[in-house]
Each structure stands twice: as C-alpha cells, then as structure tokens.
Write a protein that holds these residues in place. Structure first.
Motif, PDB file in Angstrom:
ATOM      1  N   LEU A 102       8.589   4.999  -0.066  1.00 11.12           N
ATOM      2  CA  LEU A 102       8.115   4.105   1.559  1.00 11.12           C
ATOM      3  C   LEU A 102       8.380   2.510   1.850  1.00 11.12           C
ATOM      4  N   ALA A 103       9.074   2.359   0.023  1.00  8.65           N
ATOM      5  CA  ALA A 103       9.413   1.086   0.745  1.00  8.65           C
ATOM      6  C   ALA A 103      11.170   1.421   1.400  1.00  8.65           C
ATOM      7  N   ARG A 104      11.643   2.408   0.857  1.00  9.58           N
ATOM      8  CA  ARG A 104      12.907   2.436   2.377  1.00  9.58           C
ATOM      9  C   ARG A 104      12.983   3.071   3.329  1.00  9.58           C
ATOM     10  N   SER A 105      12.397   4.121   3.511  1.00 11.75           N
ATOM     11  CA  SER A 105      12.250   5.063   4.288  1.00 11.75           C
ATOM     12  C   SER A 105      10.893   4.689   5.624  1.00 11.75           C
ATOM     13  N   ARG A 106       9.913   4.104   5.193  1.00 13.19           N
ATOM     14  CA  ARG A 106       8.390   3.712   5.353  1.00 13.19           C
ATOM     15  C   ARG A 106       7.349   5.389   5.502  1.00 13.19           C
ATOM     16  N   GLU A 107       8.281   6.397   4.977  1.00 16.75           N
ATOM     17  CA  GLU A 107       7.803   7.538   5.477  1.00 16.75           C
ATOM     18  C   GLU A 107       7.758   8.458   3.489  1.00 16.75           C
ATOM     19  N   ALA A 108       6.651   9.062   3.139  1.00 15.17           N
ATOM     20  CA  ALA A 108       6.474   9.883   2.373  1.00 15.17           C
ATOM     21  C   ALA A 108       5.578  11.003   2.267  1.00 15.17           C
ATOM     22  N   ARG A 109       6.376  12.976   1.993  1.00 15.67           N
ATOM     23  CA  ARG A 109       5.452  13.774   1.348  1.00 15.67           C
ATOM     24  C   ARG A 109       5.859  14.279   0.406  1.00 15.67           C
ATOM     25  N   LEU A 110       4.612  13.814  -0.749  1.00 10.68           N
ATOM     26  CA  LEU A 110       4.933  14.318  -1.993  1.00 10.68           C
ATOM     27  C   LEU A 110       3.168  15.531  -2.461  1.00 10.68           C
ATOM     28  N   SER A 111       3.689  15.874  -3.313  1.00  8.76           N
ATOM     29  CA  SER A 111       2.093  16.685  -3.566  1.00  8.76           C
ATOM     30  C   SER A 111       2.124  15.647  -5.181  1.00  8.76           C
ATOM     31  N   ALA A 112       0.379  15.726  -5.605  1.00  7.37           N
ATOM     32  CA  ALA A 112      -0.118  15.330  -6.836  1.00  7.37           C
ATOM     33  C   ALA A 112       0.595  15.907  -8.004  1.00  7.37           C
ATOM     34  N   PRO A 113       1.072  14.672  -8.225  1.00  8.58           N
ATOM     35  CA  PRO A 113       2.524  14.651 -10.409  1.00  8.58           C
ATOM     36  C   PRO A 113       1.655  15.833 -11.120  1.00  8.58           C
ATOM     37  N   GLY A 114       2.336  16.145 -11.517  1.00  4.26           N
ATOM     38  CA  GLY A 114       2.229  16.913 -13.018  1.00  4.26           C
ATOM     39  C   GLY A 114       1.946  16.178 -14.439  1.00  4.26           C
ATOM     40  N   GLY A 115       2.503  16.800 -15.144  1.00  2.00           N
ATOM     41  CA  GLY A 115       2.503  15.867 -16.600  1.00  2.00           C
ATOM     42  C   GLY A 115       1.960  16.253 -18.132  1.00  2.00           C
ATOM     43  N   CYS A 116       1.571  15.105 -18.907  1.00  4.99           N
ATOM     44  CA  CYS A 116       0.653  15.647 -19.117  1.00  4.99           C
ATOM     45  C   CYS A 116      -0.351  16.216 -19.575  1.00  4.99           C
ATOM     46  N   ARG A 117      -1.289  17.324 -20.161  1.00  6.54           N
ATOM     47  CA  ARG A 117      -3.057  16.756 -19.547  1.00  6.54           C
ATOM     48  C   ARG A 117      -3.912  16.572 -21.049  1.00  6.54           C
ATOM     49  N   LEU A 118      -3.819  15.097 -20.509  1.00  7.72           N
ATOM     50  CA  LEU A 118      -4.803  13.958 -20.987  1.00  7.72           C
ATOM     51  C   LEU A 118      -6.334  13.936 -21.078  1.00  7.72           C
ATOM     52  N   GLY A 164       1.058   3.189 -14.154  1.00 13.60           N
ATOM     53  CA  GLY A 164       1.616   3.801 -13.225  1.00 13.60           C
ATOM     54  C   GLY A 164       1.760   3.186 -11.656  1.00 13.60           C
ATOM     55  N   ALA A 165       0.006   2.597 -11.109  1.00 15.40           N
ATOM     56  CA  ALA A 165      -0.105   2.051 -10.188  1.00 15.40           C
ATOM     57  C   ALA A 165       0.931   1.014 -10.162  1.00 15.40           C
ATOM     58  N   THR A 166       0.952  -0.190 -11.420  1.00 16.31           N
ATOM     59  CA  THR A 166       1.610  -1.031 -11.096  1.00 16.31           C
ATOM     60  C   THR A 166       3.083  -1.259 -10.689  1.00 16.31           C
ATOM     61  N   GLU A 167       3.885   0.396 -11.552  1.00 21.07           N
ATOM     62  CA  GLU A 167       4.721   0.055 -10.624  1.00 21.07           C
ATOM     63  C   GLU A 167       5.286   0.726  -9.392  1.00 21.07           C
ATOM     64  N   ASN A 168       3.598   1.638  -8.950  1.00 23.47           N
ATOM     65  CA  ASN A 168       4.332   1.975  -7.358  1.00 23.47           C
ATOM     66  C   ASN A 168       3.894   0.743  -6.404  1.00 23.47           C
ATOM     67  N   ALA A 169       3.372  -0.305  -7.092  1.00 19.80           N
ATOM     68  CA  ALA A 169       2.785  -1.413  -6.094  1.00 19.80           C
ATOM     69  C   ALA A 169       3.911  -2.205  -5.846  1.00 19.80           C
ATOM     70  N   LEU A 170       5.564  -2.422  -7.198  1.00 19.42           N
ATOM     71  CA  LEU A 170       5.991  -2.996  -7.013  1.00 19.42           C
ATOM     72  C   LEU A 170       7.000  -2.303  -6.756  1.00 19.42           C
ATOM     73  N   LEU A 171       7.564  -1.122  -6.646  1.00 29.65           N
ATOM     74  CA  LEU A 171       8.201  -0.373  -6.063  1.00 29.65           C
ATOM     75  C   LEU A 171       7.939  -0.919  -4.203  1.00 29.65           C
ATOM     76  N   ALA A 172       6.525  -0.694  -3.531  1.00 27.82           N
ATOM     77  CA  ALA A 172       6.656  -0.347  -2.194  1.00 27.82           C
ATOM     78  C   ALA A 172       5.928  -2.157  -1.606  1.00 27.82           C
ATOM     79  N   ALA A 173       6.436  -2.864  -2.237  1.00 26.04           N
ATOM     80  CA  ALA A 173       6.228  -4.154  -2.765  1.00 26.04           C
ATOM     81  C   ALA A 173       7.564  -4.733  -1.968  1.00 26.04           C
ATOM     82  N   CYS A 174       8.854  -4.171  -2.656  1.00 26.58           N
ATOM     83  CA  CYS A 174      10.092  -4.613  -2.345  1.00 26.58           C
ATOM     84  C   CYS A 174      10.634  -4.109  -1.027  1.00 26.58           C
ATOM     85  N   GLY A 175      10.117  -3.078  -0.697  1.00 25.94           N
ATOM     86  CA  GLY A 175       9.673  -2.893   0.727  1.00 25.94           C
ATOM     87  C   GLY A 175       9.307  -3.577   2.159  1.00 25.94           C
ATOM     88  N   ALA A 176       8.582  -4.476   1.538  1.00 25.16           N
ATOM     89  CA  ALA A 176       7.768  -4.876   2.629  1.00 25.16           C
ATOM     90  C   ALA A 176       7.616  -6.168   2.362  1.00 25.16           C
TER      91      ALA A 176
END
Ligand code: UD1
Length: 417
Positions: A102-118, A164-176
């Motif tokens: 979103l920060a780089r291209s203003r657009e993204a298309r992806l699905s729910a992530p995988g990872g450990c089942r916790l 993860g939410a803090t990291e996503n916010a930090l990344l997107a905020a760099c493009g704001a």
C-alpha cells in the motif's frame, strides 16, 4: 517430512552463535518493497520462512540474490501488487506485504496469511490501522482487495499491542503524507529493528520500542545496508536446552537484556547466568527447581514463544510450576506430546501445571508448531533413551541448523529430510 533422531541424556558443553532473528528479518524483507533501490541485508537466517518471503519478493517483480547470510534485493523492478494464496499461506508474516505494498503502490491484493496454529489469529487490528491511514479494504472470496488514492498520516490507537499490526501500521505510515502516531504500539525488539531498517532507508521515526511511535516522513534512499540482529527466541531456546540437559554453554550474539524475563526463571530454576557484552554463559547441573508462576505477556513480559521452551526445561524440575498463557488461546498443543515422554503436565483452560518428574523416557512425537516442536526436541534431549520427532517442517521455519548447533554442544541429534 523431517525426522529428528535424538538419543537423550547428554550434557551440553561449548559455545554456539545465535542466528539472525526470524521475526526481525521477515518484516524487514517486506519493508524492502518500500525501497526502490538496492537493499543489502546481512546476518539473514537460513529459514524456510525467509525463503517464502524471498519468493514473494520475486513474485512481486523484485530482483533477489542470496549468498550465505547476505541477501540483496532490488525493488526498483517491482511490477505486481498481488500475492497468490499459495505464497500467502506459507507463513503469518506474509500479511506485512499489505502495508508495504500500500505504501509503495497504493494497491495490494492478497489473501489471509498462514502460520502456526496457535488460536484464532485474526487480522482485524491490521486492517483497522490501515483503514485509519486511508486504505479502502474489501474482502471478496477470501481475498483482500486494498487500494487508496493516497495514504494520509493519522493517529492509530491499538487496543492491544499486536506485533504484526504495529509493523503493518509502521510500514504503511512510511507511504503516508503527514505524520502518523501509533499509540498502544507493541514494544518488542523486532519493532525497533524494523524501525532501524526503515530509518536507514530514509524514514523519520521516533519512539520505536516504546508504546508511542511517530512516523514523520520518508524520503527513500537509493542504497540501504542493514544487519539483522540476533534472534532472542533462538537464544532462549538454547538457554532452555542447557537447563533441560545440564551443561556449560556460551551463547554469542545474544542480547541478554532482550530475554531477561526468560533468564529470570532459568536462574530461579538453578542455572547460573553470566552475561558478558553480547554473549551469555549458562551453567546448569542436576535437576532444575520448579519456578513460577510464569505468565506470558507482551514485551517486556515473558514471551509466549518461550512458553513451550521453558516448559520443556522444567519437566524434570523439583516441584510444581504453573504457566498461564495469555497471548494465544490454543498454545498448549505440545503438552500431550511432552506427556508421552513421561512428563506430568495438566492443562486447565489457559493454565498448565507441570509436576516435575525424576526421569523422562524416549518416544515418538509429532511436532505441532514451531516452538512446540523445538520444545519436544529439548524434552527428548533430556530424556533417557531414544526419541523421534516427526515434523512437517515447522521447526526449520524458525531455526537455522539447530541439529548442528546442538550436536556441536555434544548432543546426539540428527535430522533426516
Ligand atoms: C508475532 C510473532 C510471534 C509471537 C507473537 C506474540 C512474528 C512473525 N511472529 O506474531 O512469534 O508469538 O508476535 O509475541 O513476528 N490479534 C488480534 N487481532 C489482530 C492481530 C492480533 O486479535 O489483528 C491477537 C492475536 O490473535 C493474538 C495476539 O493478538 O492473540 C497477539 O498477536 P500479535 O502480537 O499480532 O502476534 P503476531 O504478530 O501474529
């Protein structure tokens, strides 16, 4: 299928270097999307999760080169903003490409992530944070369709300090445009590492590592070089292994301050801990002493990732230890497997009661998730006789050459692929 063969009962002695941090490397690899130039990362751990992140970068059109622990990424050729389900499903951190794209291209298309089942592991806080910055997000047929005419700096209040939410916010905020303030941010060292990388790449960030982070702007630089810090959970794993098996081991490249909550309990269990400027010596003999109660909490509290590892270290403890898991709803899936070795652990709701036993015996176990699988290896190393841990690849998602590290310390362990 990975098959780990272990003959337990050996003391651990010697020294071991701590790998680069998985949980720092993964968000930084996503952040490479933000740098439209050459990005050189050092001390990148060799892990299947890192391979998955590199495959996503390649799919997005970036040029990626890897030589040992050095990774070069050139994102100037980025040509795609969609990540297919097969790549998203490989790990949890794939969701961080959302904020970065979103920060780089203003657009993204992806699905729910995988990872450990916790447990449930929703992404509502990620999406809330990105919406606060002006992202329009629709969920359609299991896909997230995200776009924005322009990201706008804003104030984001996280009701829980999600890493993860803090990291996503930090990344997107760099493009704001304009300033973003994240309140209630996660304080894990991996957040400070991501901010350190972004600053090297041209971002102005204040307060990373505290609960309030300000992102004031981002002027991308052409070249970035960054060294991934040591992995605090890998360090905690080796420290717990010493307490489980007994021994005298020096860990180099570990930051004792980042695992003080774990070291506190290992010390209470009878382990001598001698910190020494980026290294850590651990000496343990005989059966550990029960400790507690241990309650998992966001950093700087006791890390949920170390809960199965400390549990494995205390199976032969003298006395009773209580452990309460407060971060994930379903993070005791390793318990029935540990009990197969003769351990006595009872789970009630979110609390596990470990009644220390004098001896454990070998058996065949099935790894349930990354840290749970590592805990099974530690328990098997401290058991008498032979054990086999069958693993569908969980452990190699997060540990680089764990068999060789333990073997160097005198353990009898081999990994058959
Ligand atoms: C990261 C780490 C993981 C660690 C965890 C907690 C990486 C790659 N993984 O995972 O090893 O165990 O931090 O220290 O860095 N939650 C929500 N909504 C959200 C996001 C999270 O309810 O949108 C909940 C989760 O379900 C969980 C809790 O918050 O109960 C903590 O999750 P979070 O801190 O986001 O962990 P991860 O970033 O997934």
């Amino acid at each position: 299928m990975d098959i780990w063969h272990i003959r337990g009962g050996r003391r651990l002695e010697g020294s071991c270097r701590i790998q680069g941090s998985k949980n720092a490397a993964l968000p930084i690899l996503a952040a490479a999307v933000l740098c439209p130039g050459r990005c050189e990362l050092l001390h990148v751990p060799k892990l299947s999760d890192v391979d998955a992140a590199l495959r996503i970068l390649c799919h997005l059109g970036c040029r990626v080169q890897r030589e040992e622990d050095r990774v070069l990424i050139d994102s100037s050729t980025l040509s795609n903003c969609a990540v297919p389900h097969s790549l998203m499903a490989e790990m949890r951190s794939s969701i961080l490409f959302l904020g970065a794209l979103l920060a780089r291209s203003r657009e993204a298309r992806l699905s729910a992530p995988g990872g450990c089942r916790l447990g449930k592991r929703p992404i509502d806080l990620h999406l809330m944070a990105l919406r606060r910055l002006g992202a329009e997000i629709r969920e359609e047929d299991g896909e997230l369709l995200c776009r924005t005419p322009r990201l706008q700096g804003s104030e984001i209040l996280l009701p829980f300090p999600s890493v993860g939410a803090t990291e996503n916010a930090l990344l997107a905020a760099c493009g704001a445009k304009g300033e973003t303030v994240i309140r209630g941010a996660a304080r894990e060292p991996e957040i400070a590492a991501l901010a350190g990388f972004l600053e090297a790449a041209g971002a102005q960030i204040h307060g990373a590592g505290s609960d309030t982070i300000r992102i004031c702007g981002f002027t991308p630089r052409k070249c970035v070089q960054y060294r991934i810090p040591g992995d605090r959970i890998a360090a905690a794993t080796m420290a717990c292994a010493v307490v489980a098996c007994g021994g005298d081991v020096t860990l180099s490249g570990a930051e004792p301050g980042q695992i003080s909550a774990v070291l506190h309990f290992l010390n209470a269990a009878g382990c001598d801990i001698i910190p020494d400027n980026h290294a850590l010596r651990l000496c343990a003999a005989g059966r550990p002493t029960a400790v507690g109660p241990v309650v998992t909490a966001p950093y700087p509290g006791f890390p949920t990732d170390a809960q199965p590892l400390l549990m494995a270290a205390l199976l032969r403890g003298r006395g009773r230890t209580l452990m309460r898991e407060t971060i994930f709803e379903d993070r005791f899936r390793h318990v029935p497997e540990l009990n197969r070795l003769g351990a006595r652990i009872r789970v009630q709701g979110q609390t596990a009661e470990i009644l220390g036993v004098e001896k454990l015996h070998g058996d065949t176990l099935h790894a349930t998730d990354l840290r749970g699988g590592a805990a099974m290896l530690l328990a098997a190393l401290s058991a008498e006789g032979e054990s086999v841990v069958l693993d569908e690849g969980h452990i190699r998602r997060g540990y680089e050459d764990l068999d060789l590290c333990l073997e160097d310390l005198g353990a009898s362990i081999t990994l058959e692929h």
